[in-house]
Motif scaffolding. Structure first.
Motif, mmCIF file in Angstrom:
data_model
loop_
_atom_site.group_PDB
_atom_site.id
_atom_site.type_symbol
_atom_site.label_atom_id
_atom_site.label_comp_id
_atom_site.label_asym_id
_atom_site.label_seq_id
_atom_site.Cartn_x
_atom_site.Cartn_y
_atom_site.Cartn_z
ATOM 1 N N PRO A 1 0.832 -1.213 0.000
ATOM 2 C CA PRO A 1 0.000 0.000 0.000
ATOM 3 C C PRO A 1 0.865 1.261 0.000
ATOM 4 C CG PRO A 1 0.017 -1.005 2.195
ATOM 5 C CD PRO A 1 0.858 -1.874 1.315
ATOM 6 N N ALA A 2 1.280 1.682 -1.202
ATOM 7 C CA ALA A 2 2.193 2.827 -1.332
ATOM 8 C C ALA A 2 1.485 4.012 -1.970
ATOM 9 C CB ALA A 2 3.400 2.428 -2.179
ATOM 10 N N VAL A 3 1.912 5.219 -1.593
ATOM 11 C CA VAL A 3 1.325 6.433 -2.154
ATOM 12 C C VAL A 3 2.462 7.434 -2.405
ATOM 13 C CG1 VAL A 3 0.814 7.442 0.119
ATOM 14 C CG2 VAL A 3 -0.589 8.073 -1.831
ATOM 15 N N PRO A 4 2.436 8.163 -3.560
ATOM 16 C CA PRO A 4 3.518 9.112 -3.844
ATOM 17 C C PRO A 4 3.223 10.509 -3.282
ATOM 18 C CG PRO A 4 2.116 8.896 -5.774
ATOM 19 C CD PRO A 4 1.508 8.032 -4.698
ATOM 20 N N LEU A 5 4.290 11.280 -3.032
ATOM 21 C CA LEU A 5 4.158 12.683 -2.625
ATOM 22 C C LEU A 5 5.272 13.478 -3.306
ATOM 23 C CD1 LEU A 5 2.820 14.825 -0.738
ATOM 24 C CD2 LEU A 5 4.581 14.283 0.924
ATOM 25 N N HIS A 6 4.868 14.366 -4.225
ATOM 26 C CA HIS A 6 5.865 15.184 -4.927
ATOM 27 C C HIS A 6 5.209 16.449 -5.475
ATOM 28 C CE1 HIS A 6 4.147 13.738 -8.702
ATOM 29 N NE2 HIS A 6 4.334 12.494 -8.309
ATOM 30 N N GLY A 7 6.029 17.315 -6.028
ATOM 31 C CA GLY A 7 5.574 18.643 -6.430
ATOM 32 C C GLY A 7 4.708 18.695 -7.676
ATOM 33 N N GLN A 8 4.568 17.595 -8.413
ATOM 34 C CA GLN A 8 3.742 17.642 -9.615
ATOM 35 C C GLN A 8 2.332 17.088 -9.385
ATOM 36 O OE1 GLN A 8 5.873 16.063 -12.993
ATOM 37 N NE2 GLN A 8 7.536 17.543 -12.750
ATOM 38 N N LEU A 9 2.034 16.707 -8.160
ATOM 39 C CA LEU A 9 0.657 16.330 -7.837
ATOM 40 C C LEU A 9 -0.151 17.589 -7.561
ATOM 41 C CD1 LEU A 9 1.367 13.426 -5.307
ATOM 42 C CD2 LEU A 9 0.620 13.165 -7.661
ATOM 43 N N SER A 10 -1.462 17.511 -7.738
ATOM 44 C CA SER A 10 -2.308 18.654 -7.371
ATOM 45 C C SER A 10 -2.319 18.777 -5.857
ATOM 46 C CB SER A 10 -3.733 18.441 -7.878
ATOM 47 O OG SER A 10 -4.370 17.438 -7.104
ATOM 48 N N GLN A 11 -2.743 19.946 -5.375
ATOM 49 C CA GLN A 11 -2.739 20.145 -3.923
ATOM 50 C C GLN A 11 -3.630 19.131 -3.206
ATOM 51 O OE1 GLN A 11 -0.647 22.226 -2.450
ATOM 52 N NE2 GLN A 11 -1.286 21.224 -0.584
ATOM 53 N N SER A 12 -4.805 18.841 -3.773
ATOM 54 C CA SER A 12 -5.708 17.892 -3.100
ATOM 55 C C SER A 12 -5.100 16.494 -3.089
ATOM 56 C CB SER A 12 -7.089 17.873 -3.773
ATOM 57 O OG SER A 12 -6.966 17.491 -5.121
ATOM 58 N N GLN A 13 -4.381 16.123 -4.161
ATOM 59 C CA GLN A 13 -3.717 14.814 -4.192
ATOM 60 C C GLN A 13 -2.630 14.730 -3.122
ATOM 61 O OE1 GLN A 13 -2.549 15.035 -8.351
ATOM 62 N NE2 GLN A 13 -3.795 13.250 -8.855
#
Length: 448
Positions: free
Chosen positions: A279-291
């Motif tokens: 169960p992995a989820v990404p976090l980076h600057g090209q996601l929208s703010q809500s993502q």
């Protein structure tokens, strides 16, 4: 101009009450279960409550947000008129986090905050500004957009300016925008500047923006905490993906943060892990703010056990219970390593970090070990288990590559239809852009 006055180091006070805080704030602190002040709060609050400008040299996790929020809220209680304070932060996530802390600390006072950052609807922000919040927490680029384009909005009445994580604001080239903002705010104001490091750029900003400040400093030496166990794992570059899956498998009961150098790898690895049942989820600057906020919420709540992130998540984010930090890509600067591994072993808890070392990374490891003053230990691995995973990981990597191509095509189509009408120069995270632009591509070829 005279340099800042050094605050005398005092032993931590036994209570917030003895520091001179008013009852509404003491009630809020009790509700938040903040029992005793941290060192930065003990040193900064007496001077701040006297109305002095503050330079705070303190790392993330030291309690610095409350150190600047409490004196602002105490002054607001005395004179609750209109827009009162502006806080500048380097990233959107940190801005939301600061706002939440202001609202929690000011809960008994009915304080209103507006978060002004890129990547979110500019019209909704205009509406929020029209409602006359007491506190604005902003990233500099989007705040500058509103100062130029939003009718009736200005900062001419603010009493407080806070520059949080000033070293990072300047690393991300926000210097010219901050200079513009300094020109349109009152000279008669109180300013707090907080930074993990005092670089020459930060010292220059301090001279330009603060008047006769008191300097308070904690954790001056860059170091990792004693409760953190630090390991390395040696491998050929082409084995990195397989080794990551092997670790995810053997550490499956833990919450894990994986740091990558690029947005591309953060996306790619999270797809590989999900494809293989993690169960992995990404976090980076090209996601929208809500993502991005959604990813953080899932990870914080335990709904996702693995967060794959770029350095956008290494500083300032309050993610309380990370068991293990994995450096998939070794950071090129030792201070970035310290910020990353600082996501675990917080507030006296134990934690582990594992750093991937390829044939290209030995020099970086030696540099990091010199800075932290200790040798990393070798993490044990089972070659037979690793080799059993290799084929499945390669197949998952092909699935990830296809999915990312589809996403890229869909994204280009949307962009053409939208025509880029949303605008706003702060709609990307500059740290990720700079990192991607500066990355030598040949280093990445073997991990595809």
């Amino acid at each position: 101009m005279a340099g800042p006055e050094e605050a005398t180091t005092s032993t931590p006070s036994s209570s917030f009450k003895s520091l001179g805080l008013i009852d509404p704030l003491l009630q809020a602190l009790e509700q938040m279960q903040f029992k005793t002040p941290t060192e930065i709060q003990t040193q900064a609050l007496p001077h701040a409550l006297e109305g002095r400008d503050i330079i705070g040299v303190a790392s993330t996790g030291s309690g610095k947000t409350a150190a600047f929020a409490l004196p602002i809220l105490q002054k607001l209680w005395d004179d609750p008129k209109g827009l009162f304070a502006c806080v500048l932060a380097p990233t959107r996530e940190l801005a939301y986090q600061i706002s939440q802390q202001f609202e929690a600390l000011g809960s008994t006072m009915g304080v209103r905050c507006a978060v002004i950052v890129g990547g979110t609807d500019i019209m909704a922000q205009k509406v929020a500004l029209a409602k006359r919040p007491h506190i604005i927490v902003a990233t500099p680029g989007r705040l500058d957009d509103h100062l130029e384009k939003t009718k009736g909005f200005n900062l001419r009445g603010i009493k407080f300016l806070v520059l949080d994580e000033a070293d990072r604001l300047l690393d991300m080239d926000f210097g010219p925008v901050i200079d513009k903002i300094l020109k349109v705010i009152p000279k008669e104001r109180t300013t707090y500047l907080f930074s993990a490091t005092m670089t020459t750029k930060v010292a220059k900003l301090q001279r330009a923006s603060l008047s006769n400040p008191v300097r308070v400093e904690v954790n001056t030496k860059y170091q990792t905490v004693d409760t953190l166990l630090q390991y390395y794992l040696l491998m050929p570059l082409k084995e990195k993906d397989t080794m990551l899956v092997y670790l995810a498998n053997t550490l499956a009961q833990n919450s894990i943060m994986i740091f990558t150098r690029t947005v591309n790898d953060a996306s790619r690895l999270s797809i590989i892990l999900r494809t293989l049942g993690f169960p992995a989820v990404p976090l980076h600057g090209q996601l929208s703010q809500s993502q991005r906020l959604g990813a953080l919420a899932k990870f914080k709540s335990g709904g996702r056990k693995v967060l794959v992130a770029t350095d956008v998540a290494s500083r300032g984010l309050d993610i309380p219970s990370v068991d293990i930090v994995i450096n998939f890509d070794i950071p090129t600067h030792s201070k970035d390593y310290i910020h990353r591994v600082g996501r675990t072993a917080r507030a006296g808890r134990a934690g582990k970090s594992i750093t991937f070392v390829t044939q290209y990374d030995v020099e970086f490891v030696m540099r990091i070990e010199k800075v932290i003053g200790k040798k990393m230990e070798l993490w044990p691995s089972d070659e037979e288990e690793v080799s059993l995973l290799r084929e499945r990981v390669q197949e998952a990597a092909r699935v990830a590559a296809a999915e990312m191509r589809d996403q890229a095509r869909a994204g280009h189509g949307k962009k053409r239809r939208r025509g880029g009408e949303e605008g706003g120069r702060d709609d990307r995270d500059r740290d990720d852009d700079v990192v991607e632009a500066g990355m030598p591509m040949k280093r990445k070829k073997g991990s595809r």
